[in-house]
Design a protein around this motif. Structure first.
Motif, mmCIF file in Angstrom:
data_model
loop_
_atom_site.group_PDB
_atom_site.id
_atom_site.type_symbol
_atom_site.label_atom_id
_atom_site.label_comp_id
_atom_site.label_asym_id
_atom_site.label_seq_id
_atom_site.Cartn_x
_atom_site.Cartn_y
_atom_site.Cartn_z
ATOM 1 N N THR A 8 35.285 -54.024 45.000
ATOM 2 C CA THR A 8 34.751 -53.672 43.676
ATOM 3 C C THR A 8 34.910 -54.803 42.671
ATOM 4 O OG1 THR A 8 36.884 -52.680 43.112
ATOM 5 C CG2 THR A 8 35.215 -51.214 44.046
ATOM 6 N N SER A 9 35.916 -55.688 42.894
ATOM 7 C CA SER A 9 36.145 -56.780 41.930
ATOM 8 C C SER A 9 34.985 -57.767 41.907
ATOM 9 C CB SER A 9 37.451 -57.507 42.264
ATOM 10 O OG SER A 9 37.351 -58.183 43.508
ATOM 11 N N LEU A 10 34.128 -57.735 42.928
ATOM 12 C CA LEU A 10 32.985 -58.636 42.948
ATOM 13 C C LEU A 10 32.074 -58.393 41.752
ATOM 14 C CD1 LEU A 10 31.933 -60.846 44.922
ATOM 15 C CD2 LEU A 10 30.396 -59.120 45.862
ATOM 16 N N ALA A 11 32.123 -57.180 41.232
ATOM 17 C CA ALA A 11 31.280 -56.824 40.083
ATOM 18 C C ALA A 11 31.723 -57.527 38.808
ATOM 19 C CB ALA A 11 31.290 -55.311 39.880
ATOM 20 N N ARG A 12 32.909 -58.141 38.821
ATOM 21 C CA ARG A 12 33.407 -58.808 37.615
ATOM 22 C C ARG A 12 32.965 -60.258 37.509
ATOM 23 N NH1 ARG A 12 38.518 -56.196 38.966
ATOM 24 N NH2 ARG A 12 39.452 -58.233 39.407
ATOM 25 N N LEU A 13 32.255 -60.755 38.496
ATOM 26 C CA LEU A 13 31.809 -62.153 38.477
ATOM 27 C C LEU A 13 30.529 -62.249 37.665
ATOM 28 C CD1 LEU A 13 32.535 -63.146 42.188
ATOM 29 C CD2 LEU A 13 33.999 -63.377 40.180
ATOM 30 N N ASN A 14 30.686 -62.442 36.360
ATOM 31 C CA ASN A 14 29.551 -62.375 35.439
ATOM 32 C C ASN A 14 28.568 -63.529 35.587
ATOM 33 O OD1 ASN A 14 30.589 -60.005 34.281
ATOM 34 N ND2 ASN A 14 31.919 -61.191 32.919
ATOM 35 N N TYR A 15 29.021 -64.672 36.146
ATOM 36 C CA TYR A 15 28.139 -65.833 36.273
ATOM 37 C C TYR A 15 27.437 -65.891 37.630
ATOM 38 C CZ TYR A 15 30.540 -67.565 32.115
ATOM 39 O OH TYR A 15 31.054 -67.696 30.853
ATOM 40 N N LEU A 16 27.736 -64.944 38.494
ATOM 41 C CA LEU A 16 27.198 -64.983 39.846
ATOM 42 C C LEU A 16 25.683 -64.824 39.822
ATOM 43 C CD1 LEU A 16 28.405 -65.260 42.701
ATOM 44 C CD2 LEU A 16 28.238 -62.770 42.902
ATOM 45 N N SER A 17 24.969 -65.831 40.325
ATOM 46 C CA SER A 17 23.499 -65.790 40.361
ATOM 47 C C SER A 17 22.946 -65.904 41.770
ATOM 48 C CB SER A 17 22.915 -66.897 39.485
ATOM 49 O OG SER A 17 23.355 -68.166 39.924
ATOM 50 N N VAL A 18 23.770 -66.336 42.721
ATOM 51 C CA VAL A 18 23.358 -66.409 44.120
ATOM 52 C C VAL A 18 24.430 -65.735 44.956
ATOM 53 C CG1 VAL A 18 22.895 -67.919 46.080
ATOM 54 C CG2 VAL A 18 22.018 -68.518 43.826
ATOM 55 N N GLN A 69 24.201 -56.321 38.039
ATOM 56 C CA GLN A 69 24.002 -57.645 38.624
ATOM 57 C C GLN A 69 23.963 -57.574 40.141
ATOM 58 O OE1 GLN A 69 27.062 -60.433 37.624
ATOM 59 N NE2 GLN A 69 25.785 -62.212 38.017
ATOM 60 N N LEU A 70 24.964 -56.890 40.765
ATOM 61 C CA LEU A 70 25.015 -56.832 42.217
ATOM 62 C C LEU A 70 23.826 -56.079 42.793
ATOM 63 C CD1 LEU A 70 28.804 -56.182 42.913
ATOM 64 C CD2 LEU A 70 27.547 -58.335 42.993
ATOM 65 N N GLN A 71 23.355 -55.059 42.096
ATOM 66 C CA GLN A 71 22.248 -54.261 42.621
ATOM 67 C C GLN A 71 20.888 -54.884 42.338
ATOM 68 O OE1 GLN A 71 23.018 -50.393 41.010
ATOM 69 N NE2 GLN A 71 24.682 -49.961 42.445
ATOM 70 N N SER A 72 20.887 -56.008 41.629
ATOM 71 C CA SER A 72 19.624 -56.681 41.356
ATOM 72 C C SER A 72 19.315 -57.775 42.363
ATOM 73 C CB SER A 72 19.640 -57.280 39.952
ATOM 74 O OG SER A 72 20.574 -58.336 39.872
ATOM 75 N N PHE A 73 20.296 -58.097 43.232
ATOM 76 C CA PHE A 73 20.046 -59.135 44.223
ATOM 77 C C PHE A 73 19.027 -58.679 45.254
ATOM 78 C CE2 PHE A 73 24.366 -60.657 42.901
ATOM 79 C CZ PHE A 73 23.942 -61.890 42.430
ATOM 80 N N ASN A 74 18.328 -59.637 45.839
ATOM 81 C CA ASN A 74 17.360 -59.382 46.895
ATOM 82 C C ASN A 74 18.019 -58.614 48.041
ATOM 83 O OD1 ASN A 74 15.657 -59.885 49.279
ATOM 84 N ND2 ASN A 74 14.558 -61.290 47.935
ATOM 85 N N ALA A 75 17.244 -57.754 48.660
ATOM 86 C CA ALA A 75 17.773 -56.974 49.777
ATOM 87 C C ALA A 75 18.313 -57.860 50.878
ATOM 88 C CB ALA A 75 16.679 -56.068 50.333
#
Length: 905
Positions: free
Chosen positions: A789-799, A816-822
């Motif tokens: 769940t802590s992955l959701a705290r990475l606000n700068y993650l774009s890839v 952010q996490l749910q907006s990434f490509n499948a």
């Protein structure tokens, strides 16, 4: 009779004085002026306490032929009493301390120890204040630290005081200066005077002061008060440059206008319009107001009154309104040096041939303006006297005129960064005194001319043009050449052997051309002073030279992107000053020579895309601890990563990708201090500076190391932004085991790529601590369990790429996490979470379901997910259809390859 008696008496007194100064019969004059034994021993003790690297004090001694200290180098005595009155050991390369034994020299009037390394980080000795007869004191440039002793105020006979510092001397409030009423020369350059709030009033209390130098003294922000200097002060030289003064010019110079000869107020924050009252400073010979970017020069007509002016520098001052600047300058008949760099001069030089023919300029710098006239118009009337010309960074265009051949006095010429076309004029062969020539970044064409023959060139820079053909053999006759830069042209042929005859060459840069053949010429007779070698991006072939032992000062080697082959020789270990080694994209093979561990100043290593083999040895981490960039990607290295690699606490880019490395990842990532600490942790800049000094200027060259990196899923070469990237890439190897928890301590890491390995276990829950992470690729491993769940705290993650693992469970709630490509989650058994595009809900299904279904009234299907699905060829695992919601559009699943589960309610 009385008058004759008086004359006789006068003559007798003269004789008495004369004979009183004459040695007695039987005593030689040589014996009479010999220094006293006590003073001699005091000087010998001084010698004992210093290191004399150049044997300057070799004449000082107790031997019979050295018994008279008055004949020692740097020592002078009173020719009547024999007392030591003068010591001048300036710039003698002495280090150590000043012995208190010198207190014995109580008749000392002159003491100059400037330009040495005396002090040893200690305070200026207080006992110097006991030389009550001292008139001249120079301690400049030594290694003194701490406060200047206020007891120096006791030296009431001082006329000259220079304690310039390049270390950390603190002048305090400098009130002690007010006691030196006979002072004529004062230099406190580089001394910290930030606490001297009344510095101007203190200076004004020195009525005889003629020369004042307070350069880079951290003077208080605003000059206190307005018109600070006493009107009785008759200063001739005033240097307040490189401080933080933000007053107007008028408030600084108001009471000093008539006497000043030399004024330097450069590199401050002085503001406002330059007052016309400067025209009253009729004694001025030098005026430097450069780089006060808030100053406005107005029409500068006040300059026409300064008929004695020889040196004028207004660089960085706004002169956009000075439409008649050329005519104004031409009214100064004695002007020799004119610098108007970055002045926003009017777009076209007015008029043609602007400078008066009576003007005898020697230095002309109009660089970094917007001059678009022809160059012939600018220089027409100034050709014969000019020595230094800098017209770089203008939009000057057209051909470089042959008339340059008439400027026979030229020593330095810079026409770089303009829009000149055509060839290099053959008339340059007349410029036999030319030492530096910059024609870089123009549109020059043609071959390199034979003008190189017979001149005095030290620097030749033709980078960034369209020159073609081979390097002429005549270049070998440029016996004084120290720098040859021909990068980014279309030159071809071999790297001529004549370059090997350039015994003084320090910089050779021929990158981005079409040179072929071997590089063995660098071993023939090229000078041992070579410090910069860049032959990258050519078509060079053959073996790697084995002559590096002769290049003691070499700091940069870049041979990247050629067809070179062979092994690296052990002789590379002799390059103790080497900072950058770039051999990327060649055909080098074999193991790295262990002798490279001797190159302990290495900052940048890029050996990627070769055929190197062997293990990554422990000596890399143990000896090359200054490394900032280490790239061994795309080779054949095998074995594990040694724990010692974590000693690279300044590393910013670590790339071992695409090798045959195996084993577990080291558990010491927290030792990479530059990737753990915040911005307050300073690491070495990955730029390399190489400076060329000449009579024209001190020039700094910036070598920006470049590296091929994978960043945000794209492989490309990085140069200018390389300093900002903090990357670890260990992808495409055979690493196994778990991801160490210590990885999470890399709070400053921007990109982490561990993809295409055999890593197992779960993604560490602490990964949320890597707050600066922008790119994370863990794909192609055997990672299991849920996404933390802590992955959701990475606000700068774009890839993000977690595909092709054994992950399960829900994707953590995060827009952010749910907006990434499948594809970021594909290839895992059954990730859950309705916004991953692996599961879709729609309502109001149209019946019958067509072969390529069309659904309306999409429910809870985000727009970005919808568009993603329309362009996807993935298999739709779950489809849930509901009724009851308003129509939001049409969902076209025509690109979906299959539907595994369909639920209609």
């Amino acid at each position: 009779m009385g008058e004759k008696c008086i004359q006789l008496l006068h003559f007798s007194v003269v004789l008495l004085v004369f004979y009183g100064n004459t040695p007695a019969v039987g005593v030689s004059s040589e014996d009479k002026i010999r220094c006293t034994e006590r003073e001699k021993q005091a000087l010998l003790q001084f010698k004992e306490d210093v290191a004399d690297y150049d044997s300057v004090l070799s004449s000082w001694g107790s031997e019979e032929d050295k018994r008279d200290c008055c004949k020692w180098r740097g020592v002078r005595c009173n020719n009547r009493t024999g007392h030591v009155t003068k010591i001048d050991l300036s710039s003698s390369d002495l280090s150590g301390k000043i012995s208190p034994s010198l207190l014995e020299l109580q008749h000392l009037k002159y003491l100059n120890l400037g330009g040495n390394y005396l002090g040893g980080g200690n305070q200026i000795p207080v006992f110097i204040a006991s030389f009550s007869r001292l008139q001249y004191l120079n301690l400049s440039g030594n290694s003194f630290l701490g406060p200047i002793p206020h007891q120096l105020g006791n030296l009431s006979n001082l006329r000259y005081l220079d304690i310039r510092s390049y270390y950390e001397l603190d002048g305090g409030n400098i009130e002690w200066l007010s006691h030196l009423s006979l002072l004529r020369h004062l230099s406190l350059t580089h001394v910290n005077l930030s606490q001297a709030t009344n510095w101007a009033e203190t200076i004004s209390s020195l009525p005889l002061l003629k020369n004042l130098r307070l350069q880079r003294c951290q003077l208080p922000n605003v000059v206190p008060p307005a018109h600070p200097f006493n009107s009785s002060l008759s200063l001739e030289v005033l240097d307040l440059s490189d401080n933080d003064l933000s007053s107007s010019i008028d408030s600084v110079l108001f009471n000093l206008s008539n006497s000043l000869v030399d004024v330097d107020l450069s590199v401050n924050r002085l503001k406002g319009l330059i007052p016309d009252s400067l025209g009253n400073m009729i004694s001025l010979v030098k005026l430097d107001l450069s780089f006060n970017h808030k100053l406005d020069g107005g029409n500068i007509e006040w300059l026409s009154h300064l008929s004695l002016l020889r040196h004028l520098d207004l660089s960085g001052v706004n002169l956009s309104q000075a439409s008649n600047w050329a005519e104004t300058v031409s009214s100064l008949p004695l002007l020799k040096i004119l610098r108007l760099r970055l002045c926003q001069l009017p777009n076209v030089v007015p008029p043609a041939h602007p400078f008066n023919s009576s003007l005898s300029l020697e230095v002309l710098d109009l660089s970094d303006n917007d001059l678009s006239s022809s160059i012939d118009n600018v220089l027409f009337n100034s050709s014969y006297s000019l020595v230094d010309v800098n017209l770089s960074f203008n939009p000057l265009k057209g051909l470089i005129p042959d008339s340059f051949g008439n400027m026979v006095s030229l020593v330095n010429l810079n026409l770089g960064w303009n829009q000149f076309e055509g060839g290099i004029p053959k008339s340059f062969s007349n410029l036999t005194h030319l030492q530096t020539l910059f024609l870089d970044f123009n549109n020059l064409t043609g071959e390199l001319p034979e003008f190189l023959k017979g001149n005095s060139l030290q620097v030749l820079n033709l980078e960034g043009n369209k020159l073609s053909g081979a390097i002429p053999e005549s270049i070998g006759q440029c016996s004084s050449l120290e720098e040859l830069v021909l990068d980014d042209n279309s030159l071809n042929g071999t790297v001529t052997k004549s370059i090997g005859r350039l015994s003084k060459l320090r910089r050779l840069s021929l990158s981005q051309n079409m040179f072929s053949g071997s590089i063995s010429c660098i071993c023939t007779s090229m000078g041992v002073n070579l410090s910069f070698l860049d032959l990258s991006n050519n078509q060079l072939s053959g073996g790697f030279p084995d002559c590096w032992g002769r290049f003691e000062f070499l700091s940069v080697i870049n041979l990247a992107n050629n067809n070179l082959s062979g092994k690296l020789p052990n002789s590379m270990g002799s390059l103790k000053y080497l900072q950058a080694l770039q051999l990327r994209n060649n055909r080098f093979h074999g193991e790295l020579p262990p002798s490279l561990k001797n190159c302990e100043n290495m900052i940048f290593i890029d050996l990627g895309q070769n055929r190197f083999t062997g293990k990554i040895e422990a000596w890399i981490g143990m000896h090359l601890t200054s490394l900032v960039v280490l790239s061994l990607r795309s080779n054949k290295f095998y074995g594990g990563i040694p724990e010692n690699i974590c000693h690279l606490n300044q590393i910013q880019v670590l790339d071992f990708s695409q090798n045959d490395l195996l084993g577990e990842l080291p558990k010491c990532f927290n030792n990479f201090s530059s990737l753990v600490q915040n911005d307050d942790f300073k690491v070495p800049n990955i730029f390399f500076y190489w400076e060329q000094y000449n009579a024209f200027a001190a020039r700094g060259y910036i070598y920006e190391g470049n590296a091929l990196l994978q960043w945000k899923g794209v492989e490309r070469e990085y140069t200018k932004n390389l300093q900002l990237l903090k990357i670890i890439d260990l992808s495409s190897n055979k690493f196994c085991g778990k991801i160490p928890k210590q990885v999470a301590t890399l709070a400053e890491l921007v990109s982490l790529n561990l993809s295409r390995n055999n890593l197992t276990g779960q993604i560490i829950q602490e990964i949320g601590q890597m707050k600066m992470l922008e790119s994370l690729d863990l794909s192609g491993n055997r990672l299991s369990s849920e996404i933390p769940t802590s992955l959701a705290r990475l606000n700068y993650l774009s890839v993000l790429d977690l595909s092709n693992n054994n992950l399960s469970g829900k994707i953590p709630s995060s827009t952010q996490l749910q907006s990434f490509n499948a594809s970021a989650y594909s290839g895992n058994p059954r990730p859950e979470g309705r916004r991953t595009c692996a599961e879709v809900e729609v309502d109001q299904v149209e019946y019958p379901i067509p072969a390529m279904p069309v659904f309306s009234r999409a429910k809870s299907l985000p727009g970005d997910c919808l568009s993603l699905f329309l362009s996807s060829h993935l298999c739709l695992c779950h489809l849930h259809a509901h009724q009851g919601c308003t129509c939001k559009g049409v969902l076209d699943l025509s690109h979906v390859g299959c539907i595994i589960h369909l639920s209609l309610e």
